[in-house]
Scaffold this motif. Structure first.
Motif, PDB file in Angstrom:
ATOM      1  N   SER A 149      -3.886  -0.919  -1.554  1.00  0.00           N
ATOM      2  CA  SER A 149      -3.866   0.880  -0.729  1.00  0.00           C
ATOM      3  C   SER A 149      -4.754   1.034   0.195  1.00  0.00           C
ATOM      4  O   SER A 149      -4.399   2.440   0.484  1.00  0.00           O
ATOM      5  CB  SER A 149      -5.194   1.037  -1.984  1.00  0.00           C
ATOM      6  N   ASN A 184     -13.333   5.370  -8.818  1.00  0.00           N
ATOM      7  CA  ASN A 184     -12.427   6.001  -9.123  1.00  0.00           C
ATOM      8  C   ASN A 184     -11.435   4.195  -9.382  1.00  0.00           C
ATOM      9  O   ASN A 184     -11.900   3.149  -8.495  1.00  0.00           O
ATOM     10  CB  ASN A 184     -12.014   6.310  -7.476  1.00  0.00           C
ATOM     11  N   TYR A 202      -4.362   3.701  -7.712  1.00  0.00           N
ATOM     12  CA  TYR A 202      -2.848   3.780  -8.570  1.00  0.00           C
ATOM     13  C   TYR A 202      -1.858   3.667  -7.139  1.00  0.00           C
ATOM     14  O   TYR A 202      -2.462   4.509  -6.054  1.00  0.00           O
ATOM     15  CB  TYR A 202      -3.442   4.966  -8.674  1.00  0.00           C
ATOM     16  N   SER A 212       2.178   3.517  -6.716  1.00  0.00           N
ATOM     17  CA  SER A 212       3.391   5.140  -6.594  1.00  0.00           C
ATOM     18  C   SER A 212       4.284   3.665  -6.853  1.00  0.00           C
ATOM     19  O   SER A 212       5.450   3.722  -7.754  1.00  0.00           O
ATOM     20  CB  SER A 212       3.083   5.942  -6.261  1.00  0.00           C
ATOM     21  N   THR A 236       4.424  10.444   6.004  1.00  0.00           N
ATOM     22  CA  THR A 236       3.819  10.445   4.608  1.00  0.00           C
ATOM     23  C   THR A 236       3.676  11.398   3.940  1.00  0.00           C
ATOM     24  O   THR A 236       3.589  12.452   5.107  1.00  0.00           O
ATOM     25  CB  THR A 236       1.975   9.891   5.156  1.00  0.00           C
ATOM     26  N   ASP A 237       3.838  11.680   3.070  1.00  0.00           N
ATOM     27  CA  ASP A 237       3.015  13.195   2.410  1.00  0.00           C
ATOM     28  C   ASP A 237       1.760  13.151   2.031  1.00  0.00           C
ATOM     29  O   ASP A 237       1.022  12.964   3.164  1.00  0.00           O
ATOM     30  CB  ASP A 237       4.236  12.752   0.845  1.00  0.00           C
ATOM     31  N   GLU A 238       1.683  14.502   0.999  1.00  0.00           N
ATOM     32  CA  GLU A 238       0.428  15.252   1.345  1.00  0.00           C
ATOM     33  C   GLU A 238      -0.735  14.002   0.721  1.00  0.00           C
ATOM     34  O   GLU A 238      -1.798  14.337   0.971  1.00  0.00           O
ATOM     35  CB  GLU A 238       0.849  16.025   0.604  1.00  0.00           C
ATOM     36  N   ASN A 239      -0.531  13.083   0.078  1.00  0.00           N
ATOM     37  CA  ASN A 239      -0.712  11.642  -0.388  1.00  0.00           C
ATOM     38  C   ASN A 239      -1.562  10.374  -0.184  1.00  0.00           C
ATOM     39  O   ASN A 239      -2.105   9.747  -0.888  1.00  0.00           O
ATOM     40  CB  ASN A 239      -0.926  11.544  -2.301  1.00  0.00           C
ATOM     41  N   GLY A 240      -0.573  10.711   0.634  1.00  0.00           N
ATOM     42  CA  GLY A 240      -0.683   9.255   2.096  1.00  0.00           C
ATOM     43  C   GLY A 240       0.155   8.472   1.155  1.00  0.00           C
ATOM     44  O   GLY A 240       0.074   7.386   2.160  1.00  0.00           O
ATOM     45  N   TYR A 241       0.873   8.863   0.510  1.00  0.00           N
ATOM     46  CA  TYR A 241       1.528   7.491   0.914  1.00  0.00           C
ATOM     47  C   TYR A 241       3.539   7.870   1.213  1.00  0.00           C
ATOM     48  O   TYR A 241       3.584   9.432   1.779  1.00  0.00           O
ATOM     49  CB  TYR A 241       2.483   8.073  -1.032  1.00  0.00           C
TER      50      TYR A 241
END
Length: 453
Positions: free
Chosen positions: A163, A213, A216, A218, A290-295
């Motif tokens: 992560s 937390n 996760y 993806s 990266t996207d808004e979730n950092g992926y």
């Protein structure tokens, strides 16, 4: 007008012939020229077996790509550069040194990252102890240690490390036996299904005890590479690992010549360590968003029309091999090469780009042809591994007969040699038929003619 042949492919075949003269089978001609030079130099000067070094480099190249690029065959069928690989050989076969060389650019990065993390964490602890008005930040944020390699970690710890580096990580274990023997060490469930999910890059999560937390991911990227001795291969196939598809996902590298070699007094003609680091650095330097979730938002490489046609042609051939295999183990192995082939195409295309030999707009025909060469090699080594595993259950009489048979023999010759060594002809024929069906010891060249694996 005849079909044109790319000169690089012709040259590659000549390179592969030179490898065979040095006791190897790896299709070195499939690799970019710059990497071929590094491998040849390491072999000549340090005695690194070509197969072991080239195989380990494939995993390292894939790790350099990570989640930044996927190969897309059609629709949403995307494959990343994840590989699970085992370097197989007897003790003293010089497996660890080539592996360490291939992985060193990442171990050096991890060393530097750890040093920086140690300093940053000390400063973080210092800031927390300061009065609010003296802090550089009101709420100091704990630093993270971005790593690329792990060797021994629980699934939960591994995902935590992943992560913090969503680009990708690699399980690097000099003795792979320690990896699969630790399955279920930390919990009562089986870790095998967990690793099957990672190979397929399925979404993965963990609920760590005491953590606020969940973690996760993806699209995980976790490769595996390490060494294993011939005598331990049977342990790899124990339990459910030979039936649940786990062993099918492993690629095996085996060098024909595993004898200890005398030292060479030849000095390298160029700095192979720096040259290899620069190639990995080129891959690691590829920008990504990266996207808004950092992926990571991965770039998609499509196949050129002629490249896709060749890949589909190969897949039909592989399907025929799979359907003809009488043993479920070989059927499973051949089936997984549909995925491996696409991953090889991606790795080779971007490796050629990193070496200045191709672009990275799409996957071209040369990369597909070279990927097919790799598949053929790993099919051969998979059969050899199955033979090694099966050999551990041979009777003494069967061992004697196998040793007495020539490399290539007819049915009649085989029966005669078997009878001379005390085995009835009918028993030998049953042994021969069963061995061919499971892909161990022998393969049929044509009707009435066989060869030893």
């Amino acid at each position: 007008m005849g079909k044109s042949v790319d000169p690089m492919l012709v040259l590659g075949k000549a390179v592969d012939m030179s490898v065979k003269l040095k006791g190897g089978n790896f299709p070195l001609g499939a690799m970019p020229m710059k990497i071929q030079r590094i491998i040849h130099e390491a072999n000549e000067c340090y005695g690194f077996p070509i197969d072991y070094l080239a195989g380990a480099m494939l995993v390292a190249l894939g790790l350099g790509i990570g989640n930044t690029h996927f190969a897309r065959l059609k629709g949403k069928w995307d494959e990343s550069a994840i590989l699970f690989m085992a370097l197989v050989g007897c003790p003293g076969a010089c497996k660890s040194h080539p592996l360490n060389f291939a992985i060193r650019p990442f171990s050096d990065l991890d060393c530097k990252s750890t040093q920086e993390y140690t300093k940053a964490y000390a400063e973080y602890e210092r800031q927390k102890e300061l009065p609010m008005k003296e802090r550089t930040e009101a709420r100091p944020v704990a630093p993270v240690c971005k790593r690329h390699l792990i060797s021994d970690a629980t699934p939960e710890a591994m995902l935590q490390i992943h992560s913090e580096n969503l680009r990708g990580i690699c399980m690097w274990n000099d003795e792979l036996a320690g990896w699969f023997k630790n399955f279920s060490r930390y919990n009562k469930g089986s870790d095998e299904e967990y690793w099957l999910k990672l190979f397929n890059a399925n979404p993965t999560f963990s609920d760590r005890k005491g953590a606020k937390n969940s973690v996760y991911i993806s699209r995980p990227f976790v490769s595996v590479v390490g060494t294993i001795q011939n005598g331990i291969l049977n342990e790899l196939a124990q339990g459910s690992r030979s039936s649940n598809g786990f062993i099918d996902r492993l690629l095996f590298v085996i060098s024909n010549n595993q004898d200890k070699q005398p030292w060479s007094d030849q000095e390298p003609t160029f700095d192979i360590e720096t040259a290899w680091t620069e190639i990995i650095g080129k891959l690691m330097g590829m920008p990504y968003s990266t996207d808004e979730n950092g992926y990571i938002v991965s770039e998609i490489l499509q196949f050129a029309p002629d490249a896709k046609s060749r890949l589909y042609e190969w897949q039909r051939e592989n399907t025929d091999d799979c359907n003809r295999a009488e043993n479920d183990v070989l059927k499973g192995i051949y089936n997984k090469f549909d995925f491996h082939a696409i991953r090889f195409c991606l790795i080779l295309q971007l490796a050629r780009w990193a070496c200045g030999e191709a672009d990275k707009k799409e996957i071209d025909l040369v990369s597909v042809e070279n990927a097919v060469s790799l598949v053929n090699y790993f099919k051969m080594t998979a059969r050899r591994v199955q033979g090694i595993i099966s050999e551990m259950t041979l009777t003494e009489q069967q061992r004697v007969v196998v040793a007495a048979l020539p490399k290539v023999f007819t049915t009649e010759e085989g029966i005669r040699i078997a009878v001379e060594n005390g085995m009835p002809g009918r028993t030998f024929q049953d042994f021969l038929k069963k061995s061919v069906s499971v892909g161990s010891y022998f393969q049929r060249e044509k009707h009435g003619l066989y060869s030893k694996l």
